[in-house]
Write an enzyme that holds these catalytic residues in place. Structure first.
Site, PDB file in Angstrom:
ATOM      1  N   HIS A 133      30.300  28.519  32.481  1.00  0.00           N
ATOM      2  CA  HIS A 133      29.360  28.493  33.536  1.00  0.00           C
ATOM      3  C   HIS A 133      29.825  28.690  34.873  1.00  0.00           C
ATOM      4  O   HIS A 133      29.335  29.677  35.482  1.00  0.00           O
ATOM      5  CB  HIS A 133      28.631  27.098  33.278  1.00  0.00           C
ATOM      6  N   GLU A 134      30.810  27.804  35.209  1.00  0.00           N
ATOM      7  CA  GLU A 134      31.129  27.997  36.641  1.00  0.00           C
ATOM      8  C   GLU A 134      31.975  29.227  37.079  1.00  0.00           C
ATOM      9  O   GLU A 134      31.908  29.883  38.066  1.00  0.00           O
ATOM     10  CB  GLU A 134      32.106  26.716  37.011  1.00  0.00           C
TER      11      GLU A 134
ATOM     12  N   HIS B 203      29.486  31.833  37.766  1.00  0.00           N
ATOM     13  CA  HIS B 203      29.303  31.919  39.425  1.00  0.00           C
ATOM     14  C   HIS B 203      30.297  32.468  40.100  1.00  0.00           C
ATOM     15  O   HIS B 203      30.112  33.177  40.874  1.00  0.00           O
ATOM     16  CB  HIS B 203      29.060  30.621  39.918  1.00  0.00           C
TER      17      HIS B 203
ATOM     18  N   HIS C  98      30.013  36.301  40.168  1.00  0.00           N
ATOM     19  CA  HIS C  98      29.278  36.772  41.074  1.00  0.00           C
ATOM     20  C   HIS C  98      29.812  36.803  42.587  1.00  0.00           C
ATOM     21  O   HIS C  98      29.574  37.965  42.968  1.00  0.00           O
ATOM     22  CB  HIS C  98      27.986  35.507  41.183  1.00  0.00           C
TER      23      HIS C  98
END
Length: 681
Positions: A470-471, A474, A477
Site C-alpha cells: 500500500h505505502e 503511494h 505515485h
C-alpha cells in the site's frame, strides 16, 4: 547563523539530500525566518510589478516563490512524525504558527489577489496549456478559499483560526504518540503467554530486559506488539486489559486528554467554513474532492452500509457460535473478535498468519515490491549507503529508468519512541521541472513493522505485507510523477483520489505470479506453495463485511464531526456520547464503557483526512475497477501498466481525476468489481 546553519548552506550530498546528521533542532527557526524574509522579497517583487498581470509574471512566479522555505519545512515536519523528541515538537509548534501566519498573509494580500484575479478572468484568452489552466484555477480557488474576499475583520479572524488549528492538530498527534509510548502490559507469569507466537514472546522479553525487567515480558500498544497479542493471547482478561488501554488513549484524566482539543478543533473548523459562506466544514472541504458535497458522501456510505451490515451481523453471530463450539460459554466482546476470528479463519481455511509468515521475510518483501514495480514500469532500485538518512534504520535507494535516476526512495520500517504509530508516505522534495530538466523527487515511506530479534528475522504478517504494498503504491505515485509544477505533482491530487495508487497496488500481493517474485521460505528458500496462495485468496474476503462496517463507522463519525452546523456544536459537550450516538447504527458488539475512539482519531484530527475518511472506501471502488483492467489483460500487461502510469501515476493534478481515470479505463468506475471482490454481491 546563516554562515554555519546547515539548513541555509548548499546541500552537498548526492541529489541535494538534506544533511540530516548536521541538523540540530535549534537550526530550524533561524533558517525558517531567513527563508521567510527571502520569500517575502519574492512576493513583494511580484506584487509591485508594474507590468500587466500575466500567467508568467504572477501565477508561475507565485508557484516558484518560497523555494528555500519549501526546502526546509518538509525536513522539520517529516522528522517530527518519524524521529521526534520534546525539543523538536516544541520547535514544530513554533514553526507551524509562523508558517500558517505567513500563508494567511500571502493568501489574503489584496494586491496579490487582484493580480491573480485579473489573470483568472482573462484565462480563456491566454492560450494556456491544460496544466497551466489547472494551476491558474487552483491558485485562484486557493486564494478565495483562504479568505481573499473577506473584509479586514474577517481576515484577521480567519488567520487566527488557521494558526490555532495548526497548533491544535500538532498537539493532538503529540498526545497520541505519548500515550502510545507510555503503556506497558508487564507479564511475569509465563502461563499468561499461552497462545502467543514465539517471535512475539521473544520481542516482549527483549523489551522487558532493555527496560530493566529481565525475566519478564513487556507488551506495548505499538502494532507489532498489540495486534498479535489481541489475535493469539489465550488470556482473555489480559486481552481485555490491552483493548481498554488502546481504546482509552488520550481519554483519561491526564495532560494527554484530547477531548477539549476535539471540541476546539471542530468548532474552529466550523467557524472557518462559516466565514467563507459554507454550511459546514465538510461542505468546504468536499468542494475540492471527487465526491463534491456531503450529500454524495452520505449516500455512498449509507449504500455500502446497507449492502454490508446484515452480512456483518451474520459474521459476528457465526463467531459467537464457533466460540461456543470450542467450549467458551461467553458473549463475544470487542477484545474477543480478533482472537476468535483468527481461530475461525484457521479452522475454515487451514490457514493463518503463522503458516504464511515464514514466506514473508521483510527483506524479501522489499525486493518483491521493487521487482513488481520493475515488471510494471521498467524502473529499478539500488541501495545507496552514501546518501544521508535521519536514523540508522532508514535505507536509501536510487530509482532508475533506462540508466537515468528518476527519484530517491527512503524506507523506514520499525517502531521506536520517536515515531508516531501507523504507516504513511511522504516526500522531502516533490517532483517538478526546471526548463527541460526534471527535478527528481525524494520520496519516503514510514511504517511500524515487526522488527527482527536475536533469533528471528523480521517476518511479516500478511496484513503487514499489504501495508508495505500500500505505502509503496503511494511512493510510486510520487516517484513516477511527471508534471511541470510541484504544486500539481503526484501525490498532490484530490484527497479521495490519492488512495487509488496505494490501494490498487495491494492487489498484486494476492497474485501467485507476483508472489513468485519474492515469497520464499526464509529458512529453506522454498517458493510459496500454490495451495497456500489459494488459501490466502480464498480467505481474503473473510469477515470482509465486518471490516467494511468498521471502516464505514469511521467515515460516518468523521462526517458527523465535520458536517455539524454551528447551531449543533453544543452536542460536543460530551465527546464520548457524541461518538456513540453517531456510530450506534454500525455497532456490532456491546458498548464498552469509558472508552473512546475519537480521542486517538489522528487521521481526522492530526492528519489530512478531516471530512475525508470516506475516501478509503471511495478509493476501493476505484482500485477494484482499475485492477479489473489488469486482470482482463494480465497483471503485468505492459499496455495496461503504461496507460495507468500515464493517466494516473504521472499526471498528478494536471486535470480533474475523473477525466484522468476515464482516460485510463475508458469509462467511469463501477462499484461492481468491489462488491464482487468483497463478497458483498
Amino acid at each position: 547563523m546563516s554562515d554555519t546553519n546547515p539548513l541555509l548552506l548548499p546541500f552537498e550530498a548526492p541529489y541535494e539530500v538534506p544533511p540530516f546528521s548536521d541538523i540540530d533542532s535549534n537550526n530550524y527557526i533561524p533558517a525558517i525566518e531567513k527563508a521567510l524574509a527571502i520569500a517575502r522579497d519574492e512576493i513583494k517583487e511580484i506584487k509591485e510589478d508594474q507590468n500587466k498581470p500575466t500567467f508568467d509574471n504572477t501565477i508561475e512566479a507565485l508557484e516558484k516563490s518560497g523555494e528555500l522555505l519549501g526546502k526546509i519545512t518538509p525536513i522539520l515536519f517529516n522528522l517530527n512524525s518519524a524521529e521526534t523528541n520534546d525539543a523538536l515538537q516544541k520547535v514544530t509548534q513554533e514553526a507551524s504558527s509562523i508558517l500558517t501566519e505567513f500563508e494567511s498573509e500571502i493568501s489574503q494580500d489584496p494586491k496579490l489577489f487582484e493580480r491573480v484575479e485579473q489573470v483568472f478572468e482573462a484565462k480563456e484568452s491566454l492560450g494556456l496549456s491544460t496544466e497551466q489552466m489547472t494551476l491558474l484555477e487552483k491558485t485562484y480557488k486557493d486564494y478565495v478559499r483562504n479568505g481573499a474576499k473577506l473584509d479586514a475583520e474577517q481576515k484577521a479572524e480567519f488567520r487566527t483560526i488557521s494558526v490555532k488549528l495548526q497548533t491544535l492538530g500538532l498537539k493532538f498527534g503529540e498526545h497520541v504518540l505519548t500515550e502510545t509510548n507510555a503503556f506497558r502490559l508487564k507479564i511475569d507469569n509465563e502461563a499468561d503467554l499461552s497462545g502467543l507466537p514465539a517471535d512475539v514472546v521473544e520481542r516482549a522479553a527483549e523489551l522487558a530486559k532493555s527496560e530493566g525487567n529481565d525475566g519478564a515480558w513487556h507488551f506495548t500498544l505499538q502494532a507489532p506488539s498489540f495486534i498479535p497479542f489481541m489475535e493469539y493471547a489465550d488470556n482473555r482478561t489480559l486481552r481485555e486489559k490491552m483493548y481498554k488501554a488502546h481504546m482509552t488513549k488520550c481519554f483519561t484524566d491526564n495532560e494527554q486528554n484530547n477531548t477539549e482539543i476535539i471540541k476546539e478543533l471542530v468548532s474552529l473548523r466550523n467557524r472557518k467554513a462559516e466565514l467563507l459562506g459554507y454550511d459546514s466544514y465538510a461542505a468546504y472541504i468536499l468542494e475540492e474532492r471527487m465526491a463534491e458535497d456531503p450529500g454524495k458522501v452520505y449516500d455512498f456510505l449509507e449504500d455500502l452500509l446497507e449492502r454490508s451490515q446484515k452480512k456483518a451481523r451474520g459474521e459476528v453471530e457465526e463467531l459467537q457460535v464457533f466460540a461456543k463450539e470450542l467450549g467458551y460459554d461467553i458473549t463475544i466482546e470487542r477484545w474477543d473478535w480478533a482472537y476468535f476470528s483468527e481461530k475461525l479463519r484457521k479452522h475454515r481455511y487451514d490457514f493463518d498468519d503463522e503458516v504464511i509468515k515464514p514466506y514473508f521475510r521483510l527483506e524479501s518483501v522489499i525486493e518483491g515490491v521493487f521487482k513488481t514495480a520493475e515488471k510494471l514500469y521498467g524502473i529499478t532500485f539500488a541501495q545507496r549507503t552514501d546518501i544521508p538518512v535521519y536514523h540508522s534504520d532508514v535505507q536509501a535507494y536510487e530509482v532508475k529508468e533506462n540508466g537515468e535516476t528518476i527519484a530517491l526512495f527512503f524506507a523506514d520500517f520499525f517502531p521506536r519512541d520517536g515515531k508516531r504509530p501507523g504507516a504513511w508516505m511522504t516526500s522531502f522534495r516533490g517532483q517538478s521541472k526546471l526548463g527541460d530538466k526534471r527535478v527528481i523527487p525524494l520520496v519516503s515511506i514510514v511504517c511500524n513493522f515487526t522488527p527482527s530479534t536475536a533469533n528471528n528475522p523480521s517476518l511479516l504478517k500478511f496484513d503487514e505485507v499489504k501495508t508495505l504494498f500500500h505505502e509503496f503504491g503511494h511512493a510510486l505515485h510520487g516517484i513516477l510523477s511527471d508534471t511541470t509544477y510541484e504544486e500539481l505533482a503526484s501525490p498532490n491530487v484530490f484527497w479521495d483520489f490519492v488512495e487509488l495508487p496505494s490501494q490498487v497496488f495491494e492487489n498484486w500481493c494476492y497474485e501467485k505470479e507476483c508472489l513468485d517474485l519474492f515469497a520464499a521460505h526464509f529458512e529453506t528458500g522454498e517458493p510459496i506453495p500454490s495451495e497456500l496462495v489459494d488459501k490466502l485468496k480464498a480467505s481474503s474476503t473473510f469477515h470482509e463485511a465486518y471490516m467494511t462496517v468498521r471502516q464505514l463507522s469511521f467515515g460516518l463519525l468523521d462526517m458527523a464531526y465535520h458536517h455539524l452546523s454551528s447551531n449543533r456544536l453544543g452536542e460536543l459537550s460530551d465527546i464520548r456520547k457524541f461518538e456513540q450516538d453517531n456510530i450506534k447504527k454500525t455497532d456490532l458488539f456491546n458498548e464498552v464503557p469509558n472508552t473512546c475512539m475519537s480521542t486517538q482519531f489522528s487521521h481526522i484530527f492530526a492528519g489530512g483526512y478531516a471530512a475525508g475518511y470516506y475516501s478509503y472506501k471511495w478509493a476501493e471502488v476505484l482500485d477494484a475497477d482499475a485492477f479489473a483492467a489488469f486482470q482482463e489483460n494480465g497483471i503485468f500487461d505492459q499496455e495496461t501498466a503504461s496507460a495507468f502510469r500515464k493517466h494516473v501515476l504521472s499526471a498528478g493534478r494536471t486535470e480533474h481525476p475523473m477525466v484522468l481515470y476515464k482516460r485510463f479505463r475508458g469509462k467511469e468506475p463501477s462499484p461492481q468489481a468491489l462488491l464482487v471482490r468483497a463478497g458483498l454481491k
